[in-house]
Structures are given as C-alpha cells and as structure tokens.
Design a protein around this motif. Structure first.
Motif, mmCIF file in Angstrom:
data_model
loop_
_atom_site.group_PDB
_atom_site.id
_atom_site.type_symbol
_atom_site.label_atom_id
_atom_site.label_comp_id
_atom_site.label_asym_id
_atom_site.label_seq_id
_atom_site.Cartn_x
_atom_site.Cartn_y
_atom_site.Cartn_z
ATOM 1 N N LEU A 5 0.682 -1.244 0.259
ATOM 2 C CA LEU A 5 0.036 -0.283 -0.305
ATOM 3 C C LEU A 5 1.476 1.475 -0.061
ATOM 4 O O LEU A 5 0.753 2.196 -1.114
ATOM 5 N N LEU A 6 2.352 1.053 0.793
ATOM 6 C CA LEU A 6 3.078 2.240 0.523
ATOM 7 C C LEU A 6 3.501 2.307 -0.433
ATOM 8 O O LEU A 6 3.537 3.852 -1.107
ATOM 9 N N LEU A 7 3.830 1.697 -1.442
ATOM 10 C CA LEU A 7 4.487 1.716 -2.896
ATOM 11 C C LEU A 7 3.777 2.077 -3.931
ATOM 12 O O LEU A 7 3.941 3.084 -4.621
ATOM 13 N N SER A 8 1.946 1.726 -3.472
ATOM 14 C CA SER A 8 1.122 2.006 -4.368
ATOM 15 C C SER A 8 0.807 3.111 -4.592
ATOM 16 O O SER A 8 0.778 4.028 -5.168
ATOM 17 N N THR A 9 0.901 3.535 -3.014
ATOM 18 C CA THR A 9 0.089 4.682 -2.716
ATOM 19 C C THR A 9 1.252 6.176 -3.302
ATOM 20 O O THR A 9 1.187 7.140 -4.360
ATOM 21 N N LEU A 10 2.123 5.689 -3.112
ATOM 22 C CA LEU A 10 3.559 7.042 -3.439
ATOM 23 C C LEU A 10 3.745 7.014 -5.068
ATOM 24 O O LEU A 10 3.636 7.851 -5.532
ATOM 25 N N PHE A 11 3.463 5.934 -5.703
ATOM 26 C CA PHE A 11 3.596 5.796 -7.254
ATOM 27 C C PHE A 11 2.582 6.373 -7.908
ATOM 28 O O PHE A 11 2.455 7.161 -8.462
ATOM 29 N N LEU A 15 12.267 5.634 -5.380
ATOM 30 C CA LEU A 15 10.860 6.331 -4.401
ATOM 31 C C LEU A 15 12.090 7.667 -3.605
ATOM 32 O O LEU A 15 11.890 8.320 -3.669
ATOM 33 N N THR A 16 12.813 6.743 -2.845
ATOM 34 C CA THR A 16 13.664 8.047 -2.448
ATOM 35 C C THR A 16 14.941 8.448 -2.843
ATOM 36 O O THR A 16 14.855 10.186 -2.209
ATOM 37 N N VAL A 17 14.853 8.264 -4.008
ATOM 38 C CA VAL A 17 16.190 9.564 -4.785
ATOM 39 C C VAL A 17 15.147 10.536 -5.285
ATOM 40 O O VAL A 17 15.167 11.154 -5.606
ATOM 41 N N ILE A 18 13.555 10.180 -5.678
ATOM 42 C CA ILE A 18 12.828 11.411 -6.246
ATOM 43 C C ILE A 18 12.791 12.466 -5.247
ATOM 44 O O ILE A 18 12.539 13.553 -5.415
ATOM 45 N N LEU A 19 12.464 11.629 -4.313
ATOM 46 C CA LEU A 19 12.024 12.751 -2.942
ATOM 47 C C LEU A 19 13.171 13.488 -2.943
ATOM 48 O O LEU A 19 12.893 14.481 -2.288
ATOM 49 N N ALA A 20 14.348 12.891 -2.144
ATOM 50 C CA ALA A 20 15.556 13.084 -2.029
ATOM 51 C C ALA A 20 16.114 14.338 -2.864
ATOM 52 O O ALA A 20 16.424 15.297 -3.147
ATOM 53 N N ALA A 78 17.044 6.512 -14.440
ATOM 54 C CA ALA A 78 17.875 4.911 -14.544
ATOM 55 C C ALA A 78 17.040 3.977 -14.190
ATOM 56 O O ALA A 78 16.842 3.047 -14.486
ATOM 57 N N LEU A 79 16.340 4.706 -12.718
ATOM 58 C CA LEU A 79 16.436 3.849 -11.556
ATOM 59 C C LEU A 79 14.656 3.449 -12.090
ATOM 60 O O LEU A 79 14.095 2.273 -12.056
ATOM 61 N N LEU A 80 13.772 4.771 -12.475
ATOM 62 C CA LEU A 80 12.705 4.305 -13.534
ATOM 63 C C LEU A 80 12.179 3.679 -14.629
ATOM 64 O O LEU A 80 11.731 2.904 -14.766
ATOM 65 N N ASP A 81 13.836 3.342 -15.189
ATOM 66 C CA ASP A 81 13.950 2.824 -16.563
ATOM 67 C C ASP A 81 14.044 0.820 -16.017
ATOM 68 O O ASP A 81 13.364 -0.281 -16.305
ATOM 69 N N ALA A 82 14.505 0.814 -14.571
ATOM 70 C CA ALA A 82 14.620 -0.545 -14.586
ATOM 71 C C ALA A 82 13.423 -1.450 -13.546
ATOM 72 O O ALA A 82 13.056 -2.140 -14.212
ATOM 73 N N ILE A 83 13.299 0.234 -13.172
ATOM 74 C CA ILE A 83 11.557 0.107 -12.253
ATOM 75 C C ILE A 83 10.506 -0.894 -13.348
ATOM 76 O O ILE A 83 9.646 -1.501 -13.426
ATOM 77 N N ALA A 84 9.852 -0.039 -14.385
ATOM 78 C CA ALA A 84 9.955 -0.483 -15.694
ATOM 79 C C ALA A 84 9.775 -1.753 -16.343
ATOM 80 O O ALA A 84 9.183 -2.655 -17.322
ATOM 81 N N LEU A 85 11.385 -2.148 -16.769
ATOM 82 C CA LEU A 85 11.738 -3.533 -16.785
ATOM 83 C C LEU A 85 11.394 -4.400 -16.475
ATOM 84 O O LEU A 85 11.367 -5.599 -16.278
ATOM 85 N N LEU A 86 11.601 -4.371 -14.915
ATOM 86 C CA LEU A 86 12.105 -5.262 -14.588
ATOM 87 C C LEU A 86 10.098 -5.813 -14.022
ATOM 88 O O LEU A 86 10.151 -7.064 -13.483
ATOM 89 N N ALA A 87 9.317 -4.868 -13.992
ATOM 90 C CA ALA A 87 8.166 -4.767 -13.456
ATOM 91 C C ALA A 87 7.697 -5.649 -14.062
ATOM 92 O O ALA A 87 6.988 -7.077 -13.247
ATOM 93 N N PRO A 88 7.120 -6.124 -15.519
ATOM 94 C CA PRO A 88 7.075 -7.461 -16.160
ATOM 95 C C PRO A 88 7.786 -8.777 -16.295
ATOM 96 O O PRO A 88 7.244 -10.069 -16.307
#
Length: 206
Positions: free
Chosen positions: A84-90, A147-152, A172-182
């Motif tokens: 819930l924490l991660l999804s809400t932040l996204f 998420l930590t990098v974005i907020l920081a 780079a982190l967002l690209d990694a998230i988009a790749l790792l999700a599927p």
C-alpha cells in the motif's frame, strides 16, 4: 511459530497489541499524511515520513524475532502495508508529474496480476506458500531506491539547483523499474506453473 485452523476472534484481535504489528499499523497510519504532504508540495515532510515508514518496516521484523511475536496477523498485514505504501507513492508521484504514467501502469499491472494469481491459487488450495522470487525482491528494492531518490531530489533541489540537470540516476531507476515489473511478473508466473506441473512427491515409507 505456525498457526493452523480457525483462530478465535478475541485471540486474533489480541494480536494487534504485539509490538511488530503496532509498528506496521503506524506505517499504514503514515500513508495518508504522506500523500497530503506531497500534494501540498512539502517534500521535506514527505521525505521524513517516508524514512519513518521505512524505519518502522525494518524494526517490525527485528522485534518479531527478538520478542518472538510472529503472528498470523503480522504475516498478512506487513506485506499489505508495504504494498500500500509503495503503490500509493507511485500513484501520488505520478499525479504530481514526478513519475511517468507508463511506469506506474506497469507496476500496477504486475502487482494486480500476481495478486489475482495468488488469490485464485490460495482459494482453490492449489498453492498456499508464496515466496518472493529473486527478481521480485530486486524489483521491490529498486522501487524503494527510486522513490527515495525522487523525494530526496525534491528536498535538495532548492538548495542545489544543479540537481535539476543531473536527473540521470532518477531516469535510470525508473527505466529499471519499468523493465523489472513485467520481467519479475513473468518469472513469478513461470515458477508457479512449474510448481503446479511438478509431479507429486511419493510419501516416504514408514
């Protein structure tokens, strides 16, 4: 400690008093205030709340082991609070334009697919233990770092304007998230299919 069968309502509710579960409830309590601070543009407060939520996540596991307070409630409540924490932040950071929509769509599609498969398998009794895969753990870790990098970055940018031009780590982190999700979702599906298709192990002779 393992729990089997039906747990009386009073005994189940008493699990809320366990210290690890109180910390998990604190994490859930933080979420709406985290959203409020982000929507108001108060990123320092939002970052502090996010760090507090992360601290509570680490402490509840340690307390569960030290105090031997591993409960059925905590088994389900802890991952629910994390998700819930991660999804809400996204969702919130996408709303304010800090995360591209396609990244959040991929993250939610992965989580929804895994949740649907896990629910169906659990309801039918086909498979009842769901251990996160290596890619699943990596995916969650990269999400937390992203998420930590974005907020920081939002906290530090007013003091160091040059950070606005150094957004390569964030992208780079967002690209990694988009790749790792599927990819992690596909690995999870493959593991489940392989376990279901595996022949039953013969019982050991007495």
């Amino acid at each position: 400690m393992r729990y089997h069968g039906h747990i009386p309502a009073v005994a189940f509710l008493s699990q809320f008093r366990a210290a690890p579960n109180l910390l998990t409830l604190l994490r859930l309590f933080i979420i709406p205030y985290l959203v409020i601070e982000i929507l108001a543009g108060h990123y320092l407060a939002a970052f502090a709340l996010f760090l507090l939520a992360g601290l509570s996540d680490g402490l509840d596991g340690l307390l569960a082991r030290w105090l031997e307070q591993r409960t059925t409630l905590g088994l389900y409540l802890d991952p629910i609070a994390d998700k819930l924490l991660l999804s809400t932040l996204f969702l919130t950071l996408t709303h304010v334009g800090l995360i591209p929509q396609y990244v959040t769509v991929l993250v939610f599609s992965r989580d929804f697919g895994i949740l649907l498969i896990a629910t169906l398998l659990f309801a039918t009794g086909t498979l009842r233990d769901f251990h996160p895969s290596f890619l699943g753990k990596t995916n969650t870790f990269i999400q937390i770092v992203g998420l930590t990098v974005i907020l920081a970055e939002r906290v530090l940018a007013p003091h160091w304007p040059a950070l606005h031009h150094l957004d390569y780590p964030r992208r780079a982190l967002l690209d990694a998230i988009a790749l790792l999700a599927p990819v992690s979702a596909a690995q999870y599906a493959w593991i489940v299919i392989r376990r279901i298709s595996a022949p039953a192990q013969p019982a050991n002779p007495a």
